[in-house]
Design a protein around this motif. Structure first.
Motif, PDB file in Angstrom:
ATOM      1  N   HIS A  59       0.828  -1.163  -0.033  1.00 23.97           N
ATOM      2  CA  HIS A  59      -0.104  -0.023   0.101  1.00 23.97           C
ATOM      3  C   HIS A  59       1.016   1.407   0.079  1.00 23.97           C
ATOM      4  O   HIS A  59       1.540   1.495   1.039  1.00 23.97           O
ATOM      5  N   ASP A 387       1.647   4.029   4.547  1.00 28.64           N
ATOM      6  CA  ASP A 387       0.458   4.769   3.862  1.00 28.64           C
ATOM      7  C   ASP A 387       1.172   5.775   3.116  1.00 28.64           C
ATOM      8  O   ASP A 387       0.672   6.967   3.070  1.00 28.64           O
ATOM      9  N   ASN A 390       0.989   9.471   3.663  1.00 29.26           N
ATOM     10  CA  ASN A 390       0.178   9.957   4.650  1.00 29.26           C
ATOM     11  C   ASN A 390       0.931  10.021   5.948  1.00 29.26           C
ATOM     12  O   ASN A 390       0.840  11.095   6.579  1.00 29.26           O
TER      13      ASN A 390
HETATM   14 ZN   LIG Z   1      -3.529   4.935   1.142  1.00 29.60          ZN
END
Ligand SMILES: [Zn+2]
Length: 569
Positions: A59, A387, A390
């Motif tokens: 991811h 992520d 993020n």
């Molecule tokens: Zn994501």
């Protein structure tokens, strides 16, 4: 093509159950072979080093329109650091949102060979394929964003499951996508009406369906099609104190759902960036960790997997298809902000964020990410991510590995916080003595991720016959360094990274590039005139592009490596 024997390394390959045994690995014609088959190859001395398959990131946000807007929006990101050009590399730029070249090189330096772009807005899929072409070395797949798509909301509301499956197959083929991503189901559509769905039972305006119905319907579709990867979900209510209850409600929807696939995948639901979804408390004042409550459930529930979304204490650029969340975030931090609504499909937003160790909330978020990994009982379904970008940039994975492998290193950071006592009260990190081992790290970074993505026949293992994707790290499992910084250094700069049989990194420097591939899922379903009709109608009525221009042209797809799924047989 060159031949190699990698001699005397400590090999970790969870897919083959190899736990640090000394073993020679042969490489011939780009494939892994028995070392005895290599007659006159170059010998790579891996004595005292760790040998793993090339890393697989489950991811990340490394290509596509929101990544590019992040680059444009934050020219200051380029000021942080730019590596000096090495040998035949291209210029590398950017920190939290690196250029395509920096992205490919940084992954390769860490021993990674594969990245799964976790959010492809279907309408913008050509852009994603162009950036895949531009990114050196690493193979990339991209998941179209669903969960707020009008076709799907209507089909699932009307319980037209076969039509939903046929539409999903059409969309994967149209966008050359890999699997089903579901972001804030119903909530991003609700945001178009100034609302959100913060529980799985909030009705989606106009469509009269709930997030729970969307998630269950998508899981059913995923298994009806038999896709390589499970449904990949970013649940409702991200980033809010007390949201762990929404997370558990979401995960419980997978109870009793069985897998149907030929790819060796054992899970039906993957919860991404679980750190952002494991919060307790009623507000930011009493904000605290719910990692124990979440992991008590996840450990028992074998048909779900997750990735971490660890905070790394960097100045970064958040970007997500969760439009209402980014709106909410900019109301909190008042920094730059972009939001967009992608026609019938999804929304997205971008906001910079500074994870500052002087801020208690950031410290608690950091602790929660590590706690999830330290509480996990099965690292085949617990995966390392930030992520990206993020919670932090992907090239901080080595730092997270250091924290997970060394209590000393995480404790010294924990005790350095301004609000250390409050952070210790709000988390359980200090009480966790566990230090992960190299086998568990191999599970979290290649074997487990490849298996959950359904690509373990091609990636994540050193099995004979697979593509020769190999990482050799300067770390000796029989003599682990007492200085945790050396763990981080070893995972940041491989001794060697080999991609498809070519040495691409040597002593932490990129020395060559190889062609990279686009991995996507080609799905055959029976002819479905109803769905054909609906697609033609919605394109004529609502879309700003014609159907013919929406489909990704074959020439747009760079070095395709299609996974075949046939439901008509
Ligand atoms: Zn994501």
């Amino acid at each position: 093509m060159s031949e190699y024997i990698i001699k005397n390394g400590f090999v970790f390959d969870p897919l083959l159950g190899i736990k640090g045994e000394k073993k020679d690995i042969g490489v011939k014609d780009g494939k892994i072979v028995d070392a005895s088959e290599v007659k006159k190859g170059k010998v790579i001395d891996a004595s005292g080093k760790t040998v793993m398959a090339g890393g697989v990131d489950i991811h990340t946000h490394c290509v596509g329109p929101k990544v590019n807007i992040g680059r444009l929006m934050r020219p200051e990101d380029k000021l942080f650091r730019s590596r000096v050009k090495e040998g035949n590399t291209r210029v590398q730029m950017g920190f939290a949102v690196p250029s395509t070249f920096a992205t490919g090189y940084e992954y390769a330096r860490m021993g990674y060979v594969y990245a799964n772009e976790a959010a492809m807005p279907p309408l913008d899929s050509p852009h994603i394929h162009e950036e895949i072409r531009d990114t050196p070395i690493i193979d990339i797949s991209a998941m179209p964003v669903l969960g707020n798509n009008w076709f799907q909301l209507e089909y699932l509301k009307n319980k037209e499951f076969d039509n939903n499956a046929a539409y999903t197959a059409w969309l994967l083929n149209a966008t050359k996508g890999f699997g089903i991503k579901c972001v804030n189901p119903g909530g991003s559509e609700a945001w178009g009406w100034g609302m959100n769905c913060t529980t799985i039972h909030d009705p989606v305006p106009y469509f009269d369906i709930t997030p729970a119905e969307i998630i269950k319907g998508q899981m059913q579709t995923n298994e009806e099609l038999g896709l390589p990867h499970s449904l990949h979900i970013h649940p409702n209510n991200i980033g809010n104190p007390g949201n762990y209850e929404t997370t558990l409600d979401t995960l419980k929807l997978a109870e009793g759902v069985k897998t149907n696939n030929k790819f060796g995948r054992d899970q039906v639901l993957h919860n991404t960036h679980l750190q952002f979804h494991s919060y307790d408390g009623t507000g930011w004042g009493d904000f605290c960790s719910a990692s124990q409550q979440v992991m008590d459930y996840v450990n028992k529930q074998k048909n779900i997997s997750f990735d971490l979304g660890c905070v790394t204490f960097d100045e970064t650029t958040t970007m997500t298809a969760d439009g209402p969340f980014e709106y909410h975030l900019q109301m909190l931090n008042h920094l730059k902000w972009a939001n967009s609504d992608v026609e019938l499909e999804t929304s997205s937003g971008i906001v910079p964020y500074v994870y500052d160790p002087k801020i208690k909330v950031c410290d608690i978020q950091w602790a929660i990410g590590l706690e999830l990994a330290l509480l996990a009982k099965d690292h085949m379904r617990c995966h390392l991510t930030t992520d990206h970008p993020n919670a932090g940039p992907f090239f901080r994975y080595p730092r997270i590995i250091k924290w997970l492998m060394s209590k000393k290193s995480r404790d010294s950071l924990l005790h350095s916080f301004k609000w250390a006592d409050k952070v210790i009260d709000a988390t359980i990190l200090e009480s966790l003595d566990r230090e992960l081992n190299l086998y568990e790290i191999a599970q979290m970074t290649r074997a487990g991720t490849a298996k959950c993505l359904g690509i373990s026949d091609m990636y994540g293992s050193l099995r004979e016959g697979t593509n020769a994707n190999i990482a050799i790290y300067n770390i000796n499992p029989e003599d682990m360094p007492s200085d945790p910084e050396l763990i981080e250094k070893a995972f940041a700069e491989t001794a060697y990274t080999i991609k498809d049989g070519v040495i691409v990194v040597e002593n932490g420097k990129v020395v060559a590039t190889t062609p990279n591939y686009t991995v996507w899922t080609h799905v055959r379903v029976p002819d479905n005139p109803i769905v054909d009709h609906d697609i033609r109608e919605k394109f004529a009525k609502y879309y700003t592009v014609g159907l013919e221009n929406y489909m990704v042209f074959d020439e747009h797809v760079h070095n395709p490596r299609a996974i075949e799924v046939d439901t008509t047989a």
